[in-house]
Design a protein around this motif. Sequence first.
Motif, PDB file in Angstrom:
ATOM      1  N   CYS A   1     -28.540   0.819  34.084  1.00 35.00           N
ATOM      2  CA  CYS A   1     -27.273   0.107  34.297  1.00 35.00           C
ATOM      3  C   CYS A   1     -27.479  -1.110  35.186  1.00 35.00           C
ATOM      4  O   CYS A   1     -26.920  -2.169  34.940  1.00 35.00           O
ATOM      5  CB  CYS A   1     -26.230   1.037  34.904  1.00 35.00           C
TER       6      CYS A   1
ATOM      7  N   GLY B   1     -26.886  -5.108  34.131  1.00 37.54           N
ATOM      8  CA  GLY B   1     -26.062  -6.037  34.905  1.00 37.54           C
ATOM      9  C   GLY B   1     -26.834  -7.272  35.298  1.00 37.54           C
ATOM     10  O   GLY B   1     -26.298  -8.386  35.283  1.00 37.54           O
TER      11      GLY B   1
ATOM     12  N   TYR C   1     -25.951 -11.139  34.285  1.00 35.13           N
ATOM     13  CA  TYR C   1     -25.851 -12.175  35.315  1.00 35.13           C
ATOM     14  C   TYR C   1     -26.820 -13.318  35.020  1.00 35.13           C
ATOM     15  O   TYR C   1     -26.479 -14.496  35.174  1.00 35.13           O
ATOM     16  CB  TYR C   1     -26.129 -11.580  36.688  1.00 35.13           C
TER      17      TYR C   1
END
Length: 60
Positions: free
Chosen positions: A8, A12, A16
Amino acid sequence: MSNTNNSCAAGGGAIYGLGIFGAWVYFWQQADGFWHYVWAIIQGLFWPAFMVYDVFQTLN
């Protein structure tokens, strides 16, 4: 053995990273001089902070 799941966090980071590249493309296209290009690089790195600031300015 620890049973941690870091996928996870990696996902992310990838999102980003894509956001940074997209922001660089957008801000780079808006720039028209040397210092505008330098500012475009800075804005690309810190685009979430600028976005949150603009949201708070709008809500004020």
